[in-house]
Write an enzyme that holds these catalytic residues in place. Structure first.
Site, mmCIF file in Angstrom:
data_model
loop_
_atom_site.group_PDB
_atom_site.id
_atom_site.type_symbol
_atom_site.label_atom_id
_atom_site.label_comp_id
_atom_site.label_asym_id
_atom_site.label_seq_id
_atom_site.Cartn_x
_atom_site.Cartn_y
_atom_site.Cartn_z
ATOM 1 N N SER A 160 0.793 -1.229 0.000
ATOM 2 C CA SER A 160 0.000 0.000 0.000
ATOM 3 C C SER A 160 0.826 1.280 0.000
ATOM 4 O O SER A 160 0.376 2.310 -0.493
ATOM 5 C CB SER A 160 -0.944 0.013 1.212
ATOM 6 O OG SER A 160 -1.899 -1.014 1.106
ATOM 7 N N SER A 161 2.040 1.247 0.583
ATOM 8 C CA SER A 161 2.794 2.494 0.740
ATOM 9 C C SER A 161 4.299 2.261 0.595
ATOM 10 O O SER A 161 4.771 1.126 0.610
ATOM 11 C CB SER A 161 2.506 3.112 2.111
ATOM 12 O OG SER A 161 2.923 2.234 3.136
#
Length: 211
Positions: A72-73
């Site tokens: 996600s990041s």
């Protein structure tokens, strides 16, 4: 040599592909069955398939194996590398020729570059197998839709771990924060103190859950 006609299932095993692939080859004229019964069942001459069964493919599925990994990041890049290594090891152990496609972005974002490319290749019939570590690595919501497309296109799906993804809670918290950020931009624009206070509370709660 006397002909021995076999079902499409046995023929698919000899060629190392799925029955759906053989049906598609028949419809495109790429490989015709030796007999089609009155009931529409395809039959293939086993003697022609023996070379493939012995490890000398007479005709193989030209489509690629794609291994897909996502986080996600940016601060989850070590996990992205770990996913890629697991996928590479597994595909290599199976003797598959494969390609790794990676993405960095929310599991609820359908516009990620790698995912878009993957879907385009599946729809264009360039993918024969999709390999992922967990279902949630593909999409948080909507993975079933992608799987349905794969089934329609005759793409084999391999999920290495059917259990719980250890990063599920952390990723979910990030996805919730992303939703809050989108709504914040809209509600803050209305200059509502009540909305701002509510969103701040939601954001703090999500950050606490992801800690």
């Amino acid at each position: 040599m006397m002909k021995r006609l076999v079902s499409i299932g046995e023929a698919a095993k000899a060629y190392g592909v799925t029955p759906l692939t053989l049906r598609r080859w028949h419809e495109s004229g790429k490989l015709l069955p030796d007999l089609v019964t009155e009931g529409g069942r395809r039959r293939y001459d086993l003697s022609k398939l023996q070379p493939a069964a012995e490890g000398r493919p007479a005709q193989s599925d030209p489509r690629r194996t794609i291994a897909y990994a996502r986080v996600s990041s940016h601060d989850q890049k070590p996990d992205l590398e770990r996913q890629s290594q697991v996928l590479e090891s597994y595909c290599a152990a199976q003797g598959w020729t494969y390609e790794i496609v990676t993405d960095l972005g929310s599991g609820m974002n359908y516009r990620k570059k790698g995912l878009k490319r993957l879907l385009d290749d599946i729809i264009e019939d360039r993918v024969g197998r999709l390999v992922i570590t967990h279902q949630d690595r593909l999409l948080r919501f909507g993975a079933e839709l992608v799987f349905a497309i794969c089934q329609t296109k005759g793409v084999e799906i391999v999920i290495l771990n059917q259990g719980e993804d250890t990063s599920f809670e952390e990723d979910l918290a990030r996805d919730v924060l992303e939703i809050i950020t989108v709504f914040s931009a809209r509600l803050y624009g209305a200059r509502s103190r009540k909305n701002a206070k509510l969103l701040d509370g939601m954001r703090k709660a999500a950050e606490a859950d992801g800690a």
